[in-house]
Design a protein around this motif. Structure first.
Motif, short mmCIF file in Angstrom:
data_model
loop_
_atom_site.label_atom_id
_atom_site.label_comp_id
_atom_site.label_asym_id
_atom_site.label_seq_id
_atom_site.Cartn_x
_atom_site.Cartn_y
_atom_site.Cartn_z
N ASN A 99 0.89 -1.31 -0.02
CA ASN A 99 0.03 -0.03 0.09
C ASN A 99 0.68 1.30 -0.01
O ASN A 99 0.67 2.26 -0.80
CB ASN A 99 -0.74 0.06 1.21
N ILE A 100 1.86 1.28 0.87
CA ILE A 100 2.68 2.64 0.64
C ILE A 100 3.48 2.69 -0.54
O ILE A 100 3.47 3.78 -0.79
CB ILE A 100 3.93 2.12 1.89
N MET A 101 4.00 1.58 -1.15
CA MET A 101 4.71 1.93 -2.37
C MET A 101 3.67 2.34 -3.53
O MET A 101 4.21 3.23 -4.49
CB MET A 101 5.61 0.37 -2.82
N LEU A 102 2.57 1.64 -3.46
CA LEU A 102 1.57 1.93 -4.58
C LEU A 102 1.16 3.44 -4.43
O LEU A 102 0.85 4.05 -5.47
CB LEU A 102 0.46 1.01 -4.52
N THR A 103 0.90 3.75 -3.47
CA THR A 103 0.43 5.09 -2.96
C THR A 103 1.58 6.33 -3.37
O THR A 103 1.15 7.40 -3.54
CB THR A 103 0.08 5.53 -1.67
N LYS A 104 2.74 5.60 -3.52
CA LYS A 104 3.81 6.58 -3.70
C LYS A 104 4.26 6.63 -5.60
O LYS A 104 5.07 7.32 -5.75
CB LYS A 104 5.31 6.25 -3.16
N GLY A 105 3.25 5.91 -6.22
CA GLY A 105 3.10 5.87 -7.43
C GLY A 105 3.59 4.77 -8.25
O GLY A 105 3.84 4.81 -9.50
N LEU A 106 4.10 3.63 -7.48
CA LEU A 106 4.66 2.44 -8.18
C LEU A 106 3.20 1.73 -8.84
O LEU A 106 2.15 1.57 -8.28
CB LEU A 106 5.03 1.49 -7.13
N ALA A 107 3.40 1.35 -10.27
CA ALA A 107 2.30 0.79 -10.95
C ALA A 107 2.45 -0.50 -10.61
O ALA A 107 3.21 -1.34 -10.34
CB ALA A 107 2.97 0.85 -12.50
N ARG A 108 1.03 -1.08 -10.30
CA ARG A 108 0.87 -2.32 -10.05
C ARG A 108 1.25 -3.58 -10.73
O ARG A 108 1.90 -4.51 -10.47
CB ARG A 108 -0.90 -2.53 -9.81
N PRO A 109 1.41 -3.34 -12.19
CA PRO A 109 1.93 -4.26 -13.03
C PRO A 109 3.48 -4.60 -12.70
O PRO A 109 3.81 -5.59 -12.67
CB PRO A 109 1.86 -3.73 -14.51
N ALA A 110 4.08 -3.54 -12.19
CA ALA A 110 5.65 -3.43 -12.00
C ALA A 110 5.74 -4.44 -10.42
O ALA A 110 6.94 -5.08 -10.51
CB ALA A 110 5.97 -2.20 -11.60
N VAL A 111 4.75 -4.28 -9.86
CA VAL A 111 4.94 -5.42 -8.53
C VAL A 111 4.98 -6.90 -8.88
O VAL A 111 5.87 -7.49 -8.50
CB VAL A 111 3.89 -5.08 -7.63
N VAL A 112 4.04 -7.28 -9.77
CA VAL A 112 3.93 -8.67 -10.31
C VAL A 112 5.01 -9.04 -11.15
O VAL A 112 5.71 -10.12 -10.69
CB VAL A 112 2.69 -8.97 -10.81
N LEU A 113 5.36 -8.25 -12.10
CA LEU A 113 6.49 -8.47 -13.13
C LEU A 113 8.02 -8.44 -12.40
O LEU A 113 8.79 -9.20 -12.79
CB LEU A 113 6.39 -7.51 -14.16
N SER A 114 8.10 -7.69 -11.50
CA SER A 114 9.37 -7.47 -10.67
C SER A 114 9.57 -8.62 -9.91
O SER A 114 10.72 -9.21 -9.68
CB SER A 114 9.58 -6.12 -10.11
N LYS A 115 8.60 -9.01 -9.21
CA LYS A 115 8.52 -10.34 -8.36
C LYS A 115 8.83 -11.64 -8.88
O LYS A 115 9.63 -12.24 -8.73
CB LYS A 115 7.16 -10.54 -7.62
N PHE A 116 8.05 -11.65 -10.28
CA PHE A 116 8.48 -13.06 -11.14
C PHE A 116 9.92 -12.75 -11.59
O PHE A 116 10.58 -13.90 -11.60
CB PHE A 116 7.34 -13.07 -12.33
N SER A 117 10.42 -11.58 -12.21
CA SER A 117 11.53 -11.47 -12.69
C SER A 117 12.85 -11.61 -11.66
O SER A 117 13.58 -12.48 -12.12
CB SER A 117 11.56 -10.06 -13.44
#
Length: 253
Positions: A99-117
């Protein structure tokens, strides 16, 4: 793109700090060492402890070394990988950091793709390190051995490993508990295994990439036998990643 790069850097650093990277490298390095050594010296050890059965043990071959490698990696190696990365999102849910990172502007797709990557990078480095060690020692112990399609068989297993990670990623997005994500992967894997047992779909299931590697090395099956399962594995991986991104975009945290 900047958010993705920053988050994947954060993921890799975190995997170093929580020892996931160290554990993966250590275990796969051991597999790389143990596979040829176990194949080479087990018959001699068995002869020492059970001399009466010495004639029952055949001389080890390079194929025995690769058999150990694929057995270790496809069972223990991939199982360890799944267990280690099954909490990649559940830990973020528990700590409330998403929640903290998303409210600071991190795109949701970046979360999933970076976790997988991050998981894919660590698996790739660990896997090919293990393969390289096995290849070197196998060539040292059996320098005259000539097995076909060694690199293709290894690449097929690696792609299967990435497919398992994509299935796990979808499980992590769908469920908050790590155990449930693992159970989801197990169910999907069982279904793929059952499809291989059905006459209509036999020869098409991605589980072939995990179960028939030795047959490829021994020449029992040709590369063409792996073509459709290989394509399906790639399609499944990309599709599930896209589905994970789509669901995560709609998910309430």
């Amino acid at each position: 793109m900047n958010g993705f790069i920053a988050f994947i850097r954060k993921e890799l650093i975190e995997n170093i700090r929580n020892y996931r990277l160290l554990i993966m490298l250590t275990i796969f390095l051991l597999f790389g060492l143990m596979s040829p050594l176990f194949a080479k010296f087990t018959p001699q050890l068995m002869e020492s402890f059970m001399p009466n059965l010495a004639e029952a043990f055949e001389d080890p071959t390079a194929l025995d070394s690769w058999m150990q490698f694929y057995k270790n990696v496809s069972s223990l190696g991939f199982s360890l990988t799944i267990i280690l990365f099954s909490s990649c999102l559940s830990s973020e849910y528990a700590k409330g950091t998403l929640n903290i990172m998303l409210t600071k502007g991190l795109a949701r797709p970046a979360v999933v793709l970076s976790k997988f990557s991050a998981a894919a990078i660590i698996l790739t480095v660990s896997y090919w390190l293990s393969f390289g060690i096995t290849y070197g020692y196998t060539d040292y112990f059996w320098p005259k051995a000539s097995l076909p399609n060694i690199f293709f068989a290894a690449s097929s297993l690696w792609i299967a490993g990435l497919m398992y990670l994509s299935i796990l990623m979808l499980g992590c997005v769908l469920f908050r508990q790590a155990f449930t994500s693992i159970l989801f992967l197990l169910v999907v894997t069982v279904v793929m295994g059952l499809l291989e047992q059905i006459k209509l779909t036999a020869g098409y299931s991605p589980v072939i990439l995990v179960s028939r590697n030795i047959d490829l090395l021994s020449g029992e099956v040709a590369i063409s036998y792996f073509t459709i399962p290989l394509i399906l594995s790639i399609v499944i991986s990309v599709t599930l990643l896209m589905l994970s991104v789509f669901i995560f975009n709609k998910k309430q945290l």
